[in-house]
Design a protein around this motif. Structure first.
Motif, short mmCIF file in Angstrom:
data_model
loop_
_atom_site.label_atom_id
_atom_site.label_comp_id
_atom_site.label_asym_id
_atom_site.label_seq_id
_atom_site.Cartn_x
_atom_site.Cartn_y
_atom_site.Cartn_z
N ASP A 385 1.06 -0.99 -0.19
CA ASP A 385 0.04 0.08 -0.24
C ASP A 385 0.87 1.03 0.05
O ASP A 385 0.79 2.76 0.43
N GLU A 407 -7.87 3.56 1.56
CA GLU A 407 -7.95 2.66 2.68
C GLU A 407 -6.87 1.90 3.20
O GLU A 407 -6.06 1.51 0.94
N ARG A 409 -2.91 -0.69 4.65
CA ARG A 409 -2.62 -1.24 5.90
C ARG A 409 -1.95 -0.82 6.77
O ARG A 409 -0.90 0.02 6.07
N TRP A 419 -6.44 -3.20 8.91
CA TRP A 419 -7.03 -2.17 8.41
C TRP A 419 -7.31 -0.66 8.91
O TRP A 419 -7.72 -0.41 10.11
N SER A 421 -8.62 3.63 8.18
CA SER A 421 -8.96 4.73 7.22
C SER A 421 -7.97 5.52 7.36
O SER A 421 -8.30 6.43 8.52
N ILE A 444 -10.08 0.21 10.76
CA ILE A 444 -11.86 0.23 10.11
C ILE A 444 -11.49 -2.03 10.56
O ILE A 444 -12.06 -2.42 9.17
N GLN A 445 -10.68 -2.59 11.27
CA GLN A 445 -10.59 -3.21 10.73
C GLN A 445 -11.14 -4.37 11.18
O GLN A 445 -11.94 -4.98 10.03
N ARG A 447 -14.12 -3.43 10.10
CA ARG A 447 -15.50 -2.62 9.53
C ARG A 447 -15.44 -3.83 8.38
O ARG A 447 -16.09 -4.52 7.76
N ARG A 448 -13.88 -4.18 8.56
CA ARG A 448 -13.70 -5.45 6.74
C ARG A 448 -14.12 -6.27 7.37
O ARG A 448 -14.65 -6.78 5.73
N GLU A 451 -17.89 -6.38 6.50
CA GLU A 451 -18.29 -6.46 4.83
C GLU A 451 -17.74 -7.41 4.59
O GLU A 451 -19.16 -7.99 3.32
N ALA A 452 -16.92 -8.73 5.05
CA ALA A 452 -16.77 -9.80 4.32
C ALA A 452 -18.33 -11.00 4.75
O ALA A 452 -19.04 -11.60 4.00
N ASP A 557 -20.26 2.41 8.13
CA ASP A 557 -19.75 4.17 8.61
C ASP A 557 -20.56 5.16 8.47
O ASP A 557 -20.19 6.64 8.55
#
Length: 997
Positions: A385, A407, A409, A419, A421, A444-445, A447-448, A451-452, A557
């Motif tokens: 990243d 976003e 890492r 992770w 943001s 946002i660990q 949140r990620r 999302e999965a 979010d």
């Protein structure tokens, strides 16, 4: 001789009183240097007032040294202000705004110098004129002596008379010239004085317009001048303080810590004693309206080498100090926000070094603060990243972007990725500091991971939606629908792509489409849930009522993601609700009035088109039937259905209504035949009306009350194709039951009214018969007590008093019963009188009950807050109510006090009777106004009475547009409040019988 005198007068001009030139110009330079030092040290607090110290220096230099030093001070101040104090500092660059400010300052300095010079010049001319006048007087005195000598010589030398006369004539002419010159000098002196006054007025105007307080004190400590700002800053009284000692001024100077300022440290006295000026010392000023922070400057004023006094300025810097404190508080809040923020915050150098980091960022990365400050963000960024992050930072630094969010890492201290943001912007700090990045880091660990999980959840949702027994849809943020489950597709018979976006609305009934779009659009815009009912076309073409419910969807979010909704077919439910609503409306109408024929006509009107296309009402009156109401759902046929009122059914007839009236049982027919119409029609004209209406089905239900048939309701359908079933017949019977109950209640009410009227007539007669012997008893009792016809024995007098009291008590009960009867029968009236004074009402009521209170050893008080308070009312009835309330209070109070208070409450007058008696239980408080009800219901109760007093009081109060209310606490007493309007817009109606609630 005359020419020598003129020369002497010319040479007698007084020397200047100004100090030596070196001292005057040195003081001007020193004043400007001092003003520069003060302004430079205090520039953060002075703000736009940096010119004030320099203006003070110019005024003092011109006052002390004249025009030259004043102009020198102005000339030195302009470059000093420009170079040291105006932006940019330490530079000779002059901005347009600086040019304006410096120009205004230079004009002010020139004006001050000119005014001061004019003052000095006026003083010199006045001194010169005075010296000239003295010299001229001396010359005239010498000439007079010389004339005396010449007169003596003339007496001694008669021969030289002609020559001396000529010489005397010349001297006289010269004297006339000198007198004219003296008059001219006097006029010049007057002009000089006027110029002096004008210059003083201009200087006074400048001082009066200054925002700083200016005070002049002479060598004795007496105030000789103060400007208008001194009234505001120092809290001086509006009357001038000139001529008053300075230590008597209504303010007090204190140290900054609030401790009193000793005598020797007070600035005016200190300057007078030492001659050392005070420059910009901050002190606490206490005045009548509070405290303020002031900056004090004071200098010694000298004249002819001696100290003449002190000029002092006081500048209110309270707001500046408060602003400084506010800035410090803002800085503290910023530090607290920075450290306590729920996200990571960092200041990062352009090369990637961490400059400042908060605790949250340290926890996200797992590093200590000192450890992280020794690293760069490149070192903790995941290699995959890093390139994207560096490129975005480069674009922000180059000005291509103002900010960016990414976003990516980070690598924690233990090597595990996290992770985040990242939001980055470029800060432009104050001059002299290098720019840096402001980075906001959000973890946002979770949140990620969510999302999965959400993607998996969406698959489960789609499966569940297609198997749900309701119509399910989903819409995006713009309101366009993106998903329809299988039941929706099956219901509408259209493919998902044909329903997508806003195309689904094509299936909404045209009459509902606009309302549906408005509700849906406003809910989408406001992100709020909605529920709406509308008709949607089914696959077979029928429009069915559905209940559509939608709720907004938000991402983790907080971003708005659209709506999810579900819809169910509620056609059958709405039809049932309409029937229930009809029953509720019919019941409400029937209960709203005791005029049952009018309310039944409204029910007939309400029945169409809910239960019928037209409806007819018949009532049994003795042995006949009256058709009292008819209504049609179609306004075009309203006149036709009204013609049915001319054909009421016969009790012995063969039509459906006649059969229902005889059997007292309902009748239902679907499919009316011509034969049935023939049996129903009473004449060809009647049959023609029926044919025009075209009935196809009917329900006829009887109106039953206590087994008696009161009438019938006929519900008929026409060309709508609608039929009736047992459920609708049950609803019709319920309407008939409620209508019959309304008729029965109205008839019972009429009977009760007649009974009340008869009761009132009876009680009126009986009260007259009872009052006649009671009045005789009271009259003879009074005669016996007066000793007529013969004095009674002393032992008999108490018994006679008891007889008299019992008779009066009985007479009062008879009056209460009679009043109550008149109220119940609607025969009681009130007679309003304008402007009845409340104080008089109180006095009359108190005169009747105060002896009872004194007899029971109670404290009694009556008070009218406004002795002139008056209202439009019936004074006799108000007095009756007050006597009743006061009598009850005295009766139920064994010890303590009873009070009557009258006050105005808005557009009402409140008469409050309070006592410290036994009080009333909460369960009894709601019933004390019921007729014949008393708290003590047992036969052995201690307090007698009919139980009508409070009932009569409340009804009389309401008859006058007011009311009586009560509050009480058991064991602590009660309070009864009579409230009456100040005036009534229209006369109150006569009382009517009380109806059950």
């Amino acid at each position: 001789m005359p020419s020598e005198a003129n020369a002497a007068l010319t040479a007698a001009a007084p020397p200047s009183r100004l100090p030596p030139a070196g001292r005057r110009y040195a003081l001007a330079v020193l004043g400007v240097a001092t003003a520069l030092a003060v302004a430079w040290l205090l520039r953060a607090w002075l703000g736009t007032s940096v010119f004030s110290p320099f203006l003070a220096a110019v005024v003092l230099a011109a006052w002390y040294g004249g025009r030259g030093p004043g102009l020198l001070a102005s000339a030195l101040s302009v470059p000093a202000i420009d170079y040291f104090l105006l932006e940019p500092h330490l530079s000779v660059v002059i901005t347009p705004d600086g040019v304006v400010k410096l120009g205004v300052f230079a004009l002010s300095g020139l004006l001050a110098s000119a005014l001061s010079d004019r003052l000095h010049h006026a003083r010199w001319r006045a001194e010169e004129a005075a010296a000239d006048a003295r010299s001229m007087a001396a010359a005239l005195h010498g000439q007079a002596a010389e004339l005396q000598q010449q007169a003596a010589a003339l007496q001694e030398q008669a021969t030289e008379l002609e020559r001396q006369a000529e010489e005397a004539q010349g001297v006289a002419l010269e004297l006339e010239a000198q007198v004219a010159e003296s008059e001219q000098l006097r006029q010049e002196l007057a002009m000089t004085a006027e110029e002096s006054r004008t210059s003083g007025a201009r200087l006074s105007t400048i001082l009066e317009t200054m925002t700083e307080a200016v005070v002049l004190v002479n060598a004795d400590g007496v105030i000789t001048f103060h400007n208008a700002a001194a009234v505001r800053v120092l809290g001086l009284t509006e009357a001038p303080m000139v001529g008053q000692p300075a230590d008597r001024a209504p303010y007090r100077l204190m140290r900054a810590d609030g401790t009193p300022l000793p005598e020797e440290e007070r600035p005016l006295g200190r300057v007078l004693r030492s001659g050392t000026p005070v420059q910009g010392e901050e002190m606490l000023l206490e005045r009548a309206d509070g405290r303020a922070v002031v900056r004090v400057s004071a200098v010694l004023v000298r004249g002819s080498g001696a100290a003449e006094g002190v000029v002092a300025t006081f500048e209110d810097v309270t707001e500046a100090r408060e602003a400084q404190a506010a800035r410090r508080a803002n800085e503290e809040r910023f530090r607290a926000t920075f450290e306590q923020a729920a996200v990571g915050i960092a200041h990062v150098a352009l090369d990637g070094r961490w400059l400042r980091v908060n605790e949250r960022l340290c926890r996200i990365l797992g590093y200590g603060r000192d450890e992280l400050l020794g690293m760069t963000y490149q070192q903790v960024t995941h290699p995959d990243d890093l390139a994207a992050d560096v490129e975005m930072a480069r674009r922000v630094e180059a000005g291509e972007l103002s900010t960016y969010t990414l976003e990516k890492r980070y690598l924690r201290r233990d090597g595990s990725p996290v992770w985040i943001s990242l939001t980055v912007s470029l800060a432009q700090p104050a001059q002299g500091e290098a720019p840096y990045f402001i980075s906001v880091v959000e973890d946002i660990q979770a949140r990620r991971a969510a999302e999965a999980a959400q993607r998996e959840s969406e698959e489960r949702f789609r499966t569940l939606a297609d198997t749900a027994p309701v119509l399910v849809w989903m819409a995006g943020p713009d309101g366009g629908r993106e998903f329809f489950n299988k039941p929706w597709i099956d219901f509408t018979g259209r493919r998902a792509d044909e329903e997508a976006g806003t195309a689904w609305a094509a299936g909404v009934h045209p009459d509902d489409r606009r309302r549906c779009r408005a509700v849906y659009g406003s809910s989408i815009a406001a992100r709020r849930p909605f529920r709406m009912e509308y008709r949607l076309r089914r696959a077979d073409g029928e429009h069915r009522w559905i209940l559509d419910t939608g709720v907004p969807r938000f991402l983790p979010d907080g971003a708005f993601a659209g709506f999810v909704g579900s819809a169910i077919d509620i056609t059958e439910r709405r039809e049932g609700e309409e029937q229930l609503r009809f029953l509720a409306d019919a019941g409400s109408i029937l209960a709203s009035s005791l005029d049952y024929e009018r309310t039944l006509q409204q029910v007939v009107r309400l029945a169409v088109p809910v239960l019928a296309d037209y409806c007819v009402l018949d009532l049994v009156d003795g042995g006949t039937v009256r058709r009292v109401a008819a209504a049609h759902a179609d306004p075009a046929l309203e006149a036709t259905v009204q013609r049915l009122l001319a054909y009421p059914p016969s009790p012995d007839g063969t039509g459906p209504v006649a059969g229902v009236l005889r059997s007292a049982r309902p009748s239902l027919v679907n499919g009316i035949t011509p034969e049935l119409l023939d049996r129903t029609a009473q004449s060809p004209e009647h049959r023609a009306v029926l044919d025009e209406l075209g009935p196809t089905a009917y329900m006829a239900v009887p109106l039953l009350a206590a087994g008696h048939v009161l009438g019938s309701l006929l519900f008929v359908t026409t060309g709508s194709g609608r039929g009736y079933d047992e459920m609708e017949l049950a609803r019709a019977e319920e309407v008939a039951r409620r209508a019959a109950l309304a008729i029965e209640n109205a008839r019972l009410y009429e009977a009760s009214v007649e009974a009340n009227r008869a009761k009132a007539d009876f009680l009126a007669v009986m009260s007259h018969e009872l009052r006649t012997p009671l009045n005789a008893i009271l009259g003879y009792t009074d005669l016996f007590l007066l000793g007529i016809p013969a004095p009674l024995p002393a032992a008999v007098l108490p018994q006679m008093e008891r007889v008299k009291g019992a008779a009066r008590h009985l007479l009062g009960m008879i009056d209460e019963v009679l009043t109550f009867a008149r109220l119940e029968a609607g025969q009681e009236e009130v007679h309003l009188e304008p402007g009845v004074r409340c104080a008089e009402l109180v006095e009359e009521a108190v005169a009747l009950v105060e002896p009872l209170a004194l007899e029971r050893s109670l404290r009694f008080a009556a008070r009218c807050e406004d002795p002139e308070l008056a209202l439009d009312t019936d004074p006799r009835r108000v007095r009756q109510i007050l006597v009743n309330l006061l009598g009850n209070a005295i009766k139920f109070t064994d010890r303590g006090s009873v009070s009557l208070t009258v006050r105005r409450e808005g557009e009402q007058v409140a008469f409050e009777v309070a006592d410290t008696g036994i009080g009333i239980e909460p369960g009894h408080l709601a019933r004390i106004f019921d007729p014949f009800w008393q708290v003590e219901q047992s036969r052995s109760r201690r307090h007698d009475g009919s139980g009508l007093g409070l009932a009569v009081a409340r009804q009389l109060a309401r008859l006058m547009g007011g009311d009586v209310a009560a509050r009480s606490e058991p064991g602590a007493g009660s309070a009864f409040t009579l409230r009456l309007p100040l005036s009534l817009a229209e006369p109150p109606p006569a009382a009517g019988p009380a109806l059950p609630a």
